[in-house]
Design an enzyme around this catalytic site. Sequence first.
Site, PDB file in Angstrom:
ATOM      1  N   LYS A 113       0.819  -1.219   0.000  1.00 15.02           N
ATOM      2  CA  LYS A 113       0.000   0.000   0.000  1.00 15.02           C
ATOM      3  C   LYS A 113       0.853   1.269   0.000  1.00 15.02           C
ATOM      4  CE  LYS A 113      -3.840  -2.195   2.457  1.00 15.02           C
ATOM      5  NZ  LYS A 113      -3.278  -3.555   2.410  1.00 15.02           N
ATOM      6  N   LYS A 192      -8.884 -17.842  -6.739  1.00 17.67           N
ATOM      7  CA  LYS A 192      -8.922 -18.219  -5.336  1.00 17.67           C
ATOM      8  C   LYS A 192     -10.030 -17.452  -4.615  1.00 17.67           C
ATOM      9  CE  LYS A 192      -6.137 -18.305  -1.110  1.00 17.67           C
ATOM     10  NZ  LYS A 192      -4.832 -17.981  -0.485  1.00 17.67           N
ATOM     11  N   LYS A 195     -12.867 -12.700   0.001  1.00 20.27           N
ATOM     12  CA  LYS A 195     -13.858 -11.638   0.194  1.00 20.27           C
ATOM     13  C   LYS A 195     -13.481 -10.379  -0.564  1.00 20.27           C
ATOM     14  CE  LYS A 195     -15.545 -13.227   4.666  1.00 20.27           C
ATOM     15  NZ  LYS A 195     -15.591 -13.010   6.116  1.00 20.27           N
TER      16      LYS A 195
END
Length: 324
Positions: A113, A192, A195
């Site tokens: 990030k 895969k 969420k």
Amino acid sequence: MARILTGVQSTGIPHLGNMLGAIIPAIQMAENSNNESYLFIADLHSLTQIKDPKELKYNTLTTAAAWLACGLDTSKTVFYRQSDVCQTTELSWYLQCFFPYQRLTLAHSFKDKSNTVEQVNSGLFNYPLLMAADILLYDADIVPVGKDQIQHIEITRDVANRLNHQMGSTLIIPEARVVKDKQIVPGIDGQKMSKSKKNIISVFEGTKTLQKQIMSIKTDSKGVNEPKDPDNCTVFNLYSLVENQKEIEALKTQYISGSIGYGDAKKLLSQSLLKKFRKQINRFHYFMNHQEEVESLLQQGSSKARKVANKTLGRVRQKLGYSS
């Protein structure tokens, strides 16, 4: 006897991938009488992203309910909530004082990030050392991890060795156990299940939701009577993860002969999941309707965890000169 520690994220109701890839294997490992099992819900880690107290509490509840529903035996596993053990954050601070800033900038949790660093809070930056405290606080011998989590164990070992080198033998150095045969469970898009990718299949969220998710699984455009390739079909691959060999072979024959369409194959998958996990589904709803039982079990586990944590923290405090 080896002490094995596992942490699970409290990101809401676990999906099928969580169940097959993590929950059920971890519970089976805890059943081994040669292991001493510790399992915690990492709700402090969740705060780096989630700031809604109701959501945090709900996510912890559903995570705990799902593990209990899948058969976690709290008489064999110390099952606790991370935030109930305040010693974790104290040890994390001590570790931060022994670990170089530059080394933390290389941690995946931050580096991924770093292009949007203005959105990164200091909790996310120090995430690896909170995780190290989770492990070191309980004198864990073994930490089961996937390949993508090896760096966290390397940081844990590194900071423990740094403290031991400067202060004398204090912390147990844990070993990573890479789970090589961990199942990769495909989501509705064939990737895969995750969420974050919004491609999950949720066993616990009700029959209608499950069926809707399964019916949205991507397939090719072959018609009902055309032969199909089972090895390259997400529906078949999911079916193979939950059914017995006889049923798998029967569906494979239908695929190759072109005697079943994808719609009917998806219905078979829905039926199979609902049948295989009927007991777990019922237990999950039981625990969601009896939240006081879940809370009681977590409190009992947290009490056991604090006793161990106090011993480790006592050693560290003495070495650092904070207690006699």
